[in-house]
Design a protein around this motif. Structure first.
Motif, mmCIF file in Angstrom:
data_model
loop_
_atom_site.group_PDB
_atom_site.id
_atom_site.type_symbol
_atom_site.label_atom_id
_atom_site.label_comp_id
_atom_site.label_asym_id
_atom_site.label_seq_id
_atom_site.Cartn_x
_atom_site.Cartn_y
_atom_site.Cartn_z
ATOM 1 N N GLU A 195 -37.376 42.777 30.983
ATOM 2 C CA GLU A 195 -36.864 41.490 30.490
ATOM 3 C C GLU A 195 -36.872 41.477 28.973
ATOM 4 O O GLU A 195 -35.911 41.047 28.343
ATOM 5 C CB GLU A 195 -37.708 40.327 31.013
ATOM 6 C CG GLU A 195 -37.259 39.762 32.343
ATOM 7 C CD GLU A 195 -37.674 40.649 33.490
ATOM 8 O OE1 GLU A 195 -38.742 41.288 33.373
ATOM 9 O OE2 GLU A 195 -36.915 40.736 34.470
ATOM 10 N N TRP A 196 -37.976 41.973 28.388
ATOM 11 C CA TRP A 196 -38.070 41.915 26.925
ATOM 12 C C TRP A 196 -37.036 42.816 26.286
ATOM 13 O O TRP A 196 -36.426 42.452 25.273
ATOM 14 C CB TRP A 196 -39.479 42.269 26.477
ATOM 15 C CG TRP A 196 -40.435 41.189 26.857
ATOM 16 C CD1 TRP A 196 -41.384 41.236 27.828
ATOM 17 C CD2 TRP A 196 -40.468 39.863 26.304
ATOM 18 N NE1 TRP A 196 -42.022 40.037 27.914
ATOM 19 C CE2 TRP A 196 -41.491 39.170 27.000
ATOM 20 C CE3 TRP A 196 -39.743 39.207 25.310
ATOM 21 C CZ2 TRP A 196 -41.808 37.844 26.717
ATOM 22 C CZ3 TRP A 196 -40.059 37.894 25.032
ATOM 23 C CH2 TRP A 196 -41.076 37.225 25.726
ATOM 24 N N PHE A 231 -34.208 43.524 27.586
ATOM 25 C CA PHE A 231 -32.938 42.814 27.777
ATOM 26 C C PHE A 231 -32.754 41.758 26.700
ATOM 27 O O PHE A 231 -31.683 41.660 26.086
ATOM 28 C CB PHE A 231 -32.927 42.174 29.165
ATOM 29 C CG PHE A 231 -31.711 41.325 29.420
ATOM 30 C CD1 PHE A 231 -30.534 41.903 29.858
ATOM 31 C CD2 PHE A 231 -31.741 39.959 29.193
ATOM 32 C CE1 PHE A 231 -29.417 41.127 30.078
ATOM 33 C CE2 PHE A 231 -30.624 39.185 29.413
ATOM 34 C CZ PHE A 231 -29.466 39.774 29.859
ATOM 35 N N TYR A 232 -33.826 40.967 26.440
ATOM 36 C CA TYR A 232 -33.690 39.917 25.420
ATOM 37 C C TYR A 232 -33.445 40.514 24.039
ATOM 38 O O TYR A 232 -32.658 39.969 23.243
ATOM 39 C CB TYR A 232 -34.931 39.018 25.424
ATOM 40 C CG TYR A 232 -34.976 38.108 26.625
ATOM 41 C CD1 TYR A 232 -33.873 37.336 26.961
ATOM 42 C CD2 TYR A 232 -36.088 38.059 27.437
ATOM 43 C CE1 TYR A 232 -33.893 36.522 28.072
ATOM 44 C CE2 TYR A 232 -36.119 37.240 28.550
ATOM 45 C CZ TYR A 232 -35.012 36.472 28.864
ATOM 46 O OH TYR A 232 -35.023 35.673 29.959
ATOM 47 N N ALA A 233 -34.100 41.636 23.741
ATOM 48 C CA ALA A 233 -33.877 42.274 22.434
ATOM 49 C C ALA A 233 -32.423 42.708 22.296
ATOM 50 O O ALA A 233 -31.763 42.422 21.282
ATOM 51 C CB ALA A 233 -34.816 43.474 22.284
ATOM 52 N N SER A 293 -29.887 41.517 23.936
ATOM 53 C CA SER A 293 -29.025 40.335 23.884
ATOM 54 C C SER A 293 -28.999 39.750 22.486
ATOM 55 O O SER A 293 -27.939 39.370 21.976
ATOM 56 C CB SER A 293 -29.525 39.265 24.848
ATOM 57 O OG SER A 293 -29.759 39.814 26.092
ATOM 58 N N ALA A 294 -30.194 39.702 21.848
ATOM 59 C CA ALA A 294 -30.247 39.158 20.497
ATOM 60 C C ALA A 294 -29.368 39.975 19.564
ATOM 61 O O ALA A 294 -28.591 39.418 18.775
ATOM 62 C CB ALA A 294 -31.692 39.150 20.002
ATOM 63 N N SER A 315 -25.526 47.644 21.898
ATOM 64 C CA SER A 315 -26.575 46.970 22.661
ATOM 65 C C SER A 315 -26.041 46.513 24.017
ATOM 66 O O SER A 315 -26.786 46.476 24.994
ATOM 67 C CB SER A 315 -27.160 45.804 21.878
ATOM 68 O OG SER A 315 -26.146 45.011 21.373
ATOM 69 N N ILE A 349 -27.600 47.061 27.772
ATOM 70 C CA ILE A 349 -27.725 46.052 28.830
ATOM 71 C C ILE A 349 -27.113 46.566 30.125
ATOM 72 O O ILE A 349 -27.653 46.349 31.210
ATOM 73 C CB ILE A 349 -27.065 44.735 28.371
ATOM 74 C CG1 ILE A 349 -27.907 44.114 27.261
ATOM 75 C CG2 ILE A 349 -26.932 43.767 29.518
ATOM 76 C CD1 ILE A 349 -27.315 42.893 26.653
ATOM 77 N N MET A 361 -32.317 38.861 36.093
ATOM 78 C CA MET A 361 -31.631 39.368 34.893
ATOM 79 C C MET A 361 -30.120 39.149 34.976
ATOM 80 O O MET A 361 -29.450 39.049 33.962
ATOM 81 C CB MET A 361 -31.942 40.849 34.725
ATOM 82 C CG MET A 361 -31.806 41.317 33.282
ATOM 83 S SD MET A 361 -32.050 43.074 33.146
ATOM 84 C CE MET A 361 -33.756 43.218 33.638
ATOM 85 N N GLU A 387 -29.149 35.775 33.375
ATOM 86 C CA GLU A 387 -29.185 35.846 31.910
ATOM 87 C C GLU A 387 -27.992 36.640 31.373
ATOM 88 O O GLU A 387 -27.392 36.276 30.360
ATOM 89 C CB GLU A 387 -30.479 36.504 31.438
ATOM 90 C CG GLU A 387 -31.711 35.658 31.583
ATOM 91 C CD GLU A 387 -32.427 35.938 32.887
ATOM 92 O OE1 GLU A 387 -31.743 36.283 33.884
ATOM 93 O OE2 GLU A 387 -33.660 35.811 32.919
ATOM 94 N N LEU A 395 -25.262 35.393 28.700
ATOM 95 C CA LEU A 395 -24.939 36.155 27.490
ATOM 96 C C LEU A 395 -23.440 36.425 27.430
ATOM 97 O O LEU A 395 -22.817 36.303 26.362
ATOM 98 C CB LEU A 395 -25.720 37.474 27.487
ATOM 99 C CG LEU A 395 -25.382 38.446 26.373
ATOM 100 C CD1 LEU A 395 -25.778 37.862 25.032
ATOM 101 C CD2 LEU A 395 -26.055 39.779 26.573
#
Lengths: 383, 165, 98
Positions: free
Chosen positions: B3-4, B6-8, B10-11, B40, B44, C1, C4, C8
């Motif tokens: 998850e982390w 993925f968030y990185a 996405s950012a 990125s 993903i 996921m 999300e 996105l």
């Protein structure tokens, strides 16, 4: 996790720590031998020169102590980032290169590759595509017309040769039936009868003494044209002579890294040199059987030594022999690249593009068709 | 952990996209931030277990398409986007409002919760699964796309040819 | 996921739309369209993961092909536009506008 870290440490230490400094020395000495000179031999530590082996150390000291200039009007961020973008892809590629086979100790299996992924060779191409940005960013950020021209040449050259590089080894994929680099290396751990095709062509059994003429089942013997085309393409991707039109000093001063100095120039320089052993690794894995030892498949070695000393010991010996065999083949590939680099003069820029689109591309497509026809023919005859 | 990552990614993807759209001074920097966004996105895809697509994303989008963009930007070497300061202010406000409204509207259309993802078969996202599907069920689309690429290539050559005759 | 990823994808699509509508530089507009295609690809990959169906990924391959063709022709047009008009501004290339 620990296993992966250890494998990464091994390959990074051998390639980055061992081969990279040696290559700068080899380049100097091999060019000297080829041009009938003595070569670099002056760098000394208290009078000891060791054949000029101290020159890499002197190089690094010199590059570190030089002033680091960012030209006026340059884009600072991109100028700082470009050398990093140039060098990282070369290191990352090593992750999918198998430097040994797969070994079973008791119940545990050891795969000597950092990332055993089923899209290994596509990863190599993708990472090679990212490497283009190092040159492009450097040329743009420097705010210098020569640099800009150099990076435009680099962009066009690298994108074009990436296409043909992919096409040139499609025949190889058709034969190996995999994109996984460890599986490709394992596939080549065998040998074949050179004249065996006569049996199929003439429908007569091959005389026994002719059956003894064998070759290792390596990509280079199955796809000789593919090997030549791939070698040309991958050398062009590296932008070293004879394909160094992007940095041709007689036309563009120094091309895209003209405005770099000190260790940041050193990073570009390192990236180019680092790509030489990395290319050696790729060529070895694709065309020269990877870690395999000619005519001695893994089972034969393990069976022979294992009969006297036990299977675990035999597998260990086999592992060491395979890694040594891989490194020797890589050294041979480095020698080949150096020999080509010091033999051929630089191509003119239009010749580089002509070679790519008018010669290599048609030849590699023809190679795909011929390979496909032969595979189809073998499959129908065999059936 | 995933998850982390993925968030990185996405950012970086959102930051890169915003950087591309909002950079009015430097087209090369805009293109490079779009490259960061695309790389990125490739990460993903790998997190979503579409391995081959992830690598192809980097190979084709980041490695080829964006290099061609950069090549053209550098070839034309036109650094400024042509509109006046007042116009720029209007455009920025309008863009921000439109962007936020569009994003909120699109996200609002989504269901609040997705059902649990289906179990994956062996080899999902690998080249074998994709290749078999591409050459059996979708072989017509595959052939048509090759024709499309051929016509695009011929068209590009004709368009960019220097002589006007 | 998956959820999300779709969110996105929606955000990226909105950003791409704004870029294509607001910006006046032809190259940036083309890049925004690329971004929108990428957002769609992300949604396709996410749904393909959701239903464990590789057909979504095949469709992504087709989108990549179309994007490559679009870029080739689009940039060819940009180059010939620049040769004829010395500009990359879309508003100065409005000869056919009523």
């Amino acid at each position: 996790m620990l296993e992966i870290v250890l494998k990464m440490l091994f390959i990074v230490l051998v390639i980055l720590g061992g081969m990279l400094p040696l290559i700068t020395w080899v380049e100097r000495k091999q060019s000297a031998v080829m041009q009938d000179r003595i070569g670099a031999n002056r760098a000394d530590l208290m009078g000891v020169t060791v054949l000029g082996l101290l020159h890499p150390v002197a190089d690094v000291l010199k590059l570190f102590s030089k002033e680091d200039v960012v030209p006026t009007g340059a884009n600072r961020t991109l100028h700082l980032l470009a050398p990093v973008v140039a060098i990282v892809p070369a290191i990352v590629t090593l992750a999918v290169i198998p430097f040994g086979g797969s070994y079973t100790f008791g119940g545990a299996t050891l795969n000597l590759v950092v990332a055993d992924v089923d899209w290994g060779i596509v990863f190599v191409f993708a990472v090679g595509g990212i490497a283009t940005y190092g040159a492009v960013m450097a040329g743009w950020a420097s705010n210098n017309n020569w640099s800009l021209l150099g990076s435009m040449r680099a962009a066009a050259q690298m994108v074009s040769y990436e296409v043909t590089m992919g096409f040139s080894i499609v025949g190889l994929f058709m034969i190996y039936e995999t994109l996984q680099l460890p599986a490709m290396a394992a596939w080549q751990d065998d040998s074949f009868r050179l004249l065996g095709f006569i049996e199929y062509l003439l429908d007569i059994p091959l005389p026994a003494f002719l059956g003894w003429i064998r070759l290792p089942l390596w990509g280079v013997f199955l796809q000789p044209l593919g090997f030549v085309l791939f070698l040309v393409c991958i050398m062009a991707e590296n932008k070293r002579p004879p394909f160094d039109a992007p940095e041709g000093e007689s036309e563009l001063v120094a091309g895209y890294h003209l405005e770099y100095s000190g260790m940041r120039f050193g990073l570009f320089y390192t990236a180019e040199f680092l790509e030489v052993p990395v290319i050696g690794c790729i060529l070895t894995t694709l065309f020269f059987g990877g870690w395999s030892i000619p005519f001695l498949p893994q089972e034969t070695i393990v069976g022979f030594i294992g009969a006297g000393f036990g299977e675990g010991f035999a597998t260990g010996v086999c592992l060491v022999l395979h890694v040594l065999s891989f490194l020797m083949k890589v050294a041979l590939m480095i020698w080949l690249q150096m020999a080509l680099r010091w033999t051929l003069p630089r191509f003119r820029y239009d010749q580089v593009m002509d070679l790519c689109w008018k010669i290599i591309l048609p030849l590699s497509i023809a190679n795909v068709f011929v390979t496909g026809a032969i595979i189809l023919w073998i499959e129908t005859v065999m059936a | 952990m995933n998850e982390w990552i993925f968030y990185a990614f996405s950012a970086v993807a959102v930051a890169g996209a915003l950087g591309m759209v909002s950079n009015v001074r430097n087209t090369v920097a805009a293109a490079l931030s779009l490259v960061a966004s695309m790389v990125s996105l490739g990460g993903i895809y790998v997190l979503l277990e579409a391995y081959l697509i992830g690598v192809l994303q980097i190979l084709v989008y980041a490695g080829a398409i964006m290099v061609v963009f950069l090549f053209v930007v550098m070839l034309l070497n036109q650094r400024k986007d042509g509109f006046s300061a007042g116009r720029q202010w209007v455009m920025k406000t309008f863009g921000a409002v439109l962007g936020v409204a569009g994003a909120v509207g699109l996200v609002g259309l989504l269901p609040a919760r997705f059902p649990e993802a289906a179990a994956l078969p062996e080899g999902f996202g690998g080249y074998r699964a994709l290749g078999v599907m591409l050459f059996t069920d979708y072989v017509l689309a595959f052939e048509v796309s090759s024709l499309l690429l051929l016509s695009a290539m011929v068209g590009a050559v004709i368009l960019a040819r220097r002589s006007a005759d | 996921m998956v959820g999300e990823a779709v969110v996105l994808s929606a955000i990226l699509f909105a950003i791409g739309t704004v870029g294509a509508l607001v910006r006046r530089n032809v190259i940036v507009v083309l890049m925004s369209i690329e971004l929108m295609l990428n957002a769609v690809n992300l949604a396709l990959v996410a749904f393909s993961r959701q239903w464990a169906d590789p057909a979504g990924q095949v469709l992504v391959l087709m989108v990549i092909v179309v994007a490559a063709a679009e870029v080739a022709v689009g940039l060819g047009i940009v180059i010939s536009l620049f040769r004829n008009r010395e500009t990359l501004n879309l508003e100065e290339a409005s000869l056919l506008k009523w």
